[in-house]
Scaffold this motif. Structure first.
Motif, short mmCIF file in Angstrom:
data_model
loop_
_atom_site.label_atom_id
_atom_site.label_comp_id
_atom_site.label_asym_id
_atom_site.label_seq_id
_atom_site.Cartn_x
_atom_site.Cartn_y
_atom_site.Cartn_z
N MET A 249 -19.15 -18.10 -9.63
CA MET A 249 -19.26 -16.77 -8.66
C MET A 249 -18.61 -16.13 -9.47
O MET A 249 -17.46 -15.80 -10.59
N ALA A 250 -18.85 -14.26 -9.85
CA ALA A 250 -18.30 -13.16 -10.72
C ALA A 250 -16.54 -13.15 -10.01
O ALA A 250 -16.39 -13.05 -9.26
N THR A 251 -15.17 -12.60 -11.09
CA THR A 251 -14.43 -12.62 -10.91
C THR A 251 -14.20 -10.56 -10.38
O THR A 251 -14.71 -10.00 -11.42
N VAL A 252 -13.93 -10.14 -9.65
CA VAL A 252 -13.88 -9.38 -9.87
C VAL A 252 -12.13 -8.39 -10.04
O VAL A 252 -11.04 -9.41 -9.27
N SER A 253 -12.37 -7.82 -11.01
CA SER A 253 -10.27 -6.97 -11.73
C SER A 253 -10.67 -5.88 -10.88
O SER A 253 -10.90 -4.55 -11.82
N TRP A 254 -9.74 -5.48 -9.58
CA TRP A 254 -9.28 -4.10 -9.57
C TRP A 254 -8.09 -3.90 -9.65
O TRP A 254 -7.31 -4.81 -10.74
N ARG A 255 -7.71 -2.98 -10.39
CA ARG A 255 -6.28 -2.64 -11.46
C ARG A 255 -5.91 -1.08 -9.76
O ARG A 255 -6.47 -0.68 -9.31
N SER A 256 -4.29 -1.70 -9.45
CA SER A 256 -3.12 -0.54 -8.54
C SER A 256 -3.07 0.53 -10.01
O SER A 256 -2.64 0.27 -10.99
N LEU A 257 -3.10 1.51 -9.42
CA LEU A 257 -3.12 2.56 -10.10
C LEU A 257 -1.88 3.51 -9.80
O LEU A 257 -1.06 4.26 -10.98
N ASP A 258 -1.09 2.95 -8.75
CA ASP A 258 -0.77 4.48 -8.30
C ASP A 258 0.12 3.84 -6.25
O ASP A 258 -1.46 3.74 -5.78
N GLU A 259 1.34 3.43 -5.89
CA GLU A 259 1.51 3.41 -5.11
C GLU A 259 1.82 5.23 -4.55
O GLU A 259 3.01 5.96 -4.72
N ARG A 260 0.90 5.47 -3.29
CA ARG A 260 0.87 6.47 -3.12
C ARG A 260 2.31 7.45 -2.18
O ARG A 260 2.75 8.01 -2.43
N VAL A 261 2.23 6.46 -1.40
CA VAL A 261 2.87 6.25 0.35
C VAL A 261 3.80 4.56 0.84
O VAL A 261 2.86 4.37 0.57
N ARG A 262 4.85 4.81 0.78
CA ARG A 262 5.34 3.19 1.68
C ARG A 262 6.12 4.36 2.61
O ARG A 262 7.00 5.34 2.89
N ILE A 263 6.16 3.93 4.49
CA ILE A 263 6.54 4.29 5.28
C ILE A 263 7.09 2.61 5.70
O ILE A 263 5.70 2.07 6.80
N PRO A 264 8.27 3.21 6.21
CA PRO A 264 8.97 1.71 6.11
C PRO A 264 9.46 2.20 8.08
O PRO A 264 9.31 2.83 8.37
N SER A 265 9.08 0.82 8.36
CA SER A 265 9.78 1.18 10.00
C SER A 265 9.94 -0.31 10.63
O SER A 265 10.15 -1.36 9.45
N LYS A 266 11.10 -0.01 11.05
CA LYS A 266 11.58 -1.98 12.06
C LYS A 266 10.71 -2.78 12.22
O LYS A 266 10.88 -3.60 11.66
N TRP A 267 9.68 -2.17 12.38
CA TRP A 267 8.15 -3.28 12.68
C TRP A 267 7.34 -3.28 11.85
O TRP A 267 6.50 -4.53 11.80
N VAL A 268 6.71 -1.62 10.62
CA VAL A 268 5.15 -2.47 10.13
C VAL A 268 6.19 -1.87 9.39
O VAL A 268 6.83 -0.77 8.98
N THR A 269 6.00 -1.48 7.79
CA THR A 269 5.64 -0.51 6.76
C THR A 269 4.08 -0.23 6.09
O THR A 269 3.26 -1.57 6.34
N LEU A 270 3.69 0.99 6.13
CA LEU A 270 2.76 1.47 5.72
C LEU A 270 2.73 1.90 4.78
O LEU A 270 3.45 2.31 4.05
N ILE A 271 1.44 1.15 3.44
CA ILE A 271 1.38 1.52 1.76
C ILE A 271 0.01 1.97 1.83
O ILE A 271 -1.24 1.42 2.52
N GLY A 272 0.29 3.43 0.92
CA GLY A 272 -0.85 4.00 0.83
C GLY A 272 -1.39 3.50 -0.78
O GLY A 272 -0.13 3.59 -1.77
N GLU A 273 -2.36 3.47 -1.37
CA GLU A 273 -2.22 2.91 -2.72
C GLU A 273 -3.37 3.31 -3.58
O GLU A 273 -4.81 3.74 -2.51
#
Length: 92
Positions: free
Chosen positions: A1-25
């Motif tokens: 099985m091939a290994t997939v290697s993705w790389r994180s470039l940037d966290e664009r936005v993080r919107i926290p609330s009491k119930w959920v945190t939305l993260i755009g990367e």
């Protein structure tokens, strides 16, 4: 099985609330494609299925914005962190 290697470039936005945190990367794939990736982080939750004998007790369907149609809605809520299921769910 091939290994997939993705790389994180940037966290664009993080919107926290009491119930959920939305993260755009921004990610770079193994083929060189740059992708926007959205994810949520949230606490564990529970859905309650009320029973009467052998039947579920359901309210009439209610319009739900997320699915753009009427749907059956069951009661529920968040579960406290590190709480075993037996402490937040029981049969009466």
């Amino acid at each position: 099985m091939a290994t997939v290697s993705w790389r994180s470039l940037d966290e664009r936005v993080r919107i926290p609330s009491k119930w959920v945190t939305l993260i755009g990367e921004k990610w770079l794939t193994d083929t060189g494609e740059t992708l926007e990736y959205w994810r949520v982080e949230k606490a564990d939750s529970v859905i309650v299925l009320p029973l009467q004998g052998d039947y579920f007790i359901c309210l009439p369907p209610t319009f739900r914005v997320g699915v753009q149609r009427a749907a059956v809605d069951f009661p529920g809520g968040q579960v406290l962190p590190n709480t075993p299921p037996g402490q937040w769910c029981r049969k009466f």
